[in-house]
Design a protein around this motif. Structure first.
Motif, mmCIF file in Angstrom:
data_model
loop_
_atom_site.group_PDB
_atom_site.id
_atom_site.type_symbol
_atom_site.label_atom_id
_atom_site.label_comp_id
_atom_site.label_asym_id
_atom_site.label_seq_id
_atom_site.Cartn_x
_atom_site.Cartn_y
_atom_site.Cartn_z
ATOM 1 N N GLN A 86 0.752 -1.269 -0.073
ATOM 2 C CA GLN A 86 0.127 0.066 -0.116
ATOM 3 C C GLN A 86 0.781 1.257 -0.050
ATOM 4 O O GLN A 86 0.459 2.447 -0.177
ATOM 5 N N ASN A 87 2.042 1.215 0.345
ATOM 6 C CA ASN A 87 2.969 2.166 0.330
ATOM 7 C C ASN A 87 3.880 2.261 -1.109
ATOM 8 O O ASN A 87 4.643 3.000 -1.011
ATOM 9 N N GLN A 88 3.542 1.568 -1.997
ATOM 10 C CA GLN A 88 4.318 1.610 -3.253
ATOM 11 C C GLN A 88 4.478 3.024 -4.025
ATOM 12 O O GLN A 88 5.357 3.091 -4.569
ATOM 13 N N ALA A 89 3.320 3.674 -3.637
ATOM 14 C CA ALA A 89 3.430 5.140 -4.413
ATOM 15 C C ALA A 89 4.712 5.998 -4.176
ATOM 16 O O ALA A 89 5.302 6.683 -4.736
ATOM 17 N N VAL A 90 5.237 5.553 -2.880
ATOM 18 C CA VAL A 90 6.284 6.475 -2.485
ATOM 19 C C VAL A 90 7.594 5.415 -2.321
ATOM 20 O O VAL A 90 8.656 5.899 -1.894
ATOM 21 N N GLU A 91 7.778 4.258 -2.902
ATOM 22 C CA GLU A 91 8.864 3.575 -2.828
ATOM 23 C C GLU A 91 9.941 4.120 -3.578
ATOM 24 O O GLU A 91 10.071 4.770 -4.647
ATOM 25 N N GLY A 92 11.214 3.980 -2.699
ATOM 26 C CA GLY A 92 12.550 4.426 -3.196
ATOM 27 C C GLY A 92 12.536 6.048 -3.437
ATOM 28 O O GLY A 92 13.810 6.606 -4.198
ATOM 29 N N ARG A 93 11.721 6.713 -2.724
ATOM 30 C CA ARG A 93 12.205 8.192 -3.165
ATOM 31 C C ARG A 93 11.398 9.066 -1.713
ATOM 32 O O ARG A 93 10.517 8.339 -0.755
ATOM 33 N N PHE A 94 12.025 10.116 -1.433
ATOM 34 C CA PHE A 94 11.596 11.026 -0.418
ATOM 35 C C PHE A 94 10.391 11.930 -0.720
ATOM 36 O O PHE A 94 10.945 12.776 -1.610
ATOM 37 N N PRO A 95 9.245 11.639 -0.324
ATOM 38 C CA PRO A 95 7.941 12.614 -0.964
ATOM 39 C C PRO A 95 8.310 14.215 -0.897
ATOM 40 O O PRO A 95 8.730 14.407 0.364
ATOM 41 N N GLU A 96 8.026 15.202 -1.762
ATOM 42 C CA GLU A 96 8.077 16.330 -1.567
ATOM 43 C C GLU A 96 6.798 17.077 -1.296
ATOM 44 O O GLU A 96 6.965 18.210 -1.164
ATOM 45 N N ASP A 97 5.948 16.097 -0.901
ATOM 46 C CA ASP A 97 4.472 17.016 -0.670
ATOM 47 C C ASP A 97 4.278 16.820 0.875
ATOM 48 O O ASP A 97 3.096 16.829 1.188
ATOM 49 N N ALA A 98 5.229 16.361 1.799
ATOM 50 C CA ALA A 98 4.917 15.873 3.163
ATOM 51 C C ALA A 98 4.839 17.513 3.708
ATOM 52 O O ALA A 98 5.319 18.598 3.338
ATOM 53 N N ALA A 99 3.791 17.384 4.892
ATOM 54 C CA ALA A 99 3.395 18.789 5.583
ATOM 55 C C ALA A 99 2.911 18.491 6.789
ATOM 56 O O ALA A 99 2.679 17.610 7.223
ATOM 57 N N LEU A 100 2.921 19.484 7.670
ATOM 58 C CA LEU A 100 2.264 19.620 8.897
ATOM 59 C C LEU A 100 0.895 20.370 8.583
ATOM 60 O O LEU A 100 0.875 21.452 8.331
ATOM 61 N N VAL A 101 -0.099 19.743 9.085
ATOM 62 C CA VAL A 101 -1.467 20.316 8.950
ATOM 63 C C VAL A 101 -2.113 20.265 10.338
ATOM 64 O O VAL A 101 -2.246 19.368 11.037
ATOM 65 N N ARG A 102 -3.039 21.393 10.459
ATOM 66 C CA ARG A 102 -4.061 21.442 11.586
ATOM 67 C C ARG A 102 -5.298 22.376 11.237
ATOM 68 O O ARG A 102 -4.922 23.435 10.274
#
Length: 271
Positions: A86-102
């Motif tokens: 289920q995590n295959q979408a981010v396999e082998g790369r550091f996602p550039e869309d990570a964020a802190l949200v509230r």
């Protein structure tokens, strides 16, 4: 520890740094308690047979989040092996869309505060994520790393204290043969790089990066209480190697640096 421990190819499990298997990777304190085994691109591993499910290199949060973090905190993320497709979408790369949200406010007046996280590659499967602006005290959700958001609490009192990483001293590097489980069963001999620390890590997890001729070539997350980790091996059970990592060649200049739980890298020390 037993570096040649058997592995099970089970969906929803991931590989510890010492080659054993753990449960789902987002069990926060346990996340620090394994030594990441990083493969190399130049040496192909044994070809997996039908008994091996394809393992994935997935970016995994290493920074502990059980207690509040200071508002100036950054995050250490490491590539780790797991079998959860289920995590295959981010396999082998550091996602550039990570964020802190509230969410800020209530009802119709509520708005979303979103703080982007900038990726700073450290090499050999490690990266530091830096908030674009300092978060306020309170609870945010960390999104973009894994399929589920994670709650992160920021506070000034009772926050996790992480001393800046100091240059490693008296660390012994051993480059040579290592007996490991093969993909078809049985035991095989592979070339490995192991590091022995003079004393167990006493605090939040750290990481050790090895540089060959000035370039990051191998790395391992070092858990609390551990003195020996495997930085690299050529053959990884049921997995393809992580690109960009390798063992040192004869005559390569060797350097080491420590990385603290916030992803800050120490000065390098020549071996």
């Amino acid at each position: 520890h037993e570096p040649a421990a058997a592995l099970r190819s089970v969906a929803g499990h991931s590989m510890r740094m010492d080659g054993t298997v753990r449960g789902m990777r987002f069990s926060p304190p346990v996340l620090a308690a394994f030594a990441l085994l990083l493969g190399i691109m130049a040496h192909a591993p044994e070809r997996a047979d039908a008994r091996c499910a394809r393992a994935l290199w997935i970016p995994t949060l290493v920074t502990p989040t059980e207690q509040p973090l200071p508002t100036q905190a950054t995050f250490l993320v490491a590539m780790m092996i797991e079998w959860d497709q289920q995590n295959q979408a981010v396999e082998g790369r550091f996602p550039e869309d990570a964020a802190l949200v509230r969410r800020v406010g209530e009802g119709d007046a509520a708005t979303e505060e979103r703080i982007a996280l900038r990726v700073v590659p450290l090499g050999a499967g490690l990266a530091r994520y830096e908030p674009a602006s300092r978060p306020s005290e309170g609870v945010y959700q960390l999104t973009g790393l894994g399929r589920r958001p994670r709650d992160i609490t920021f506070a000034s009192r009772g926050a996790l204290r992480v001393p800046a990483a100091r240059p490693p001293s008296r660390v012994v590097l051993d480059v040579g043969p290592m007996r490991v489980q093969g993909n078809r069963g049985g035991v095989v001999t592979t070339r490995a790089v192991r590091a022995t620390l003079p004393a167990p890590v006493s605090g939040p997890p750290t990481a050790l990066i090895a540089y060959w001729e000035g370039e990051a070539g191998a790395a391992a997350v070092v858990p609390h209480g551990v003195t020996e980790v495997v930085l690299f091996r050529e053959s990884i059970h049921c997995a393809s190697p992580l690109p960009g990592t390798r063992a040192p060649r004869a005559g390569d200049q060797r350097e080491l640096a420590l990385v603290d739980a916030f992803g800050r890298v120490s000065r390098r020390v020549r071996q």
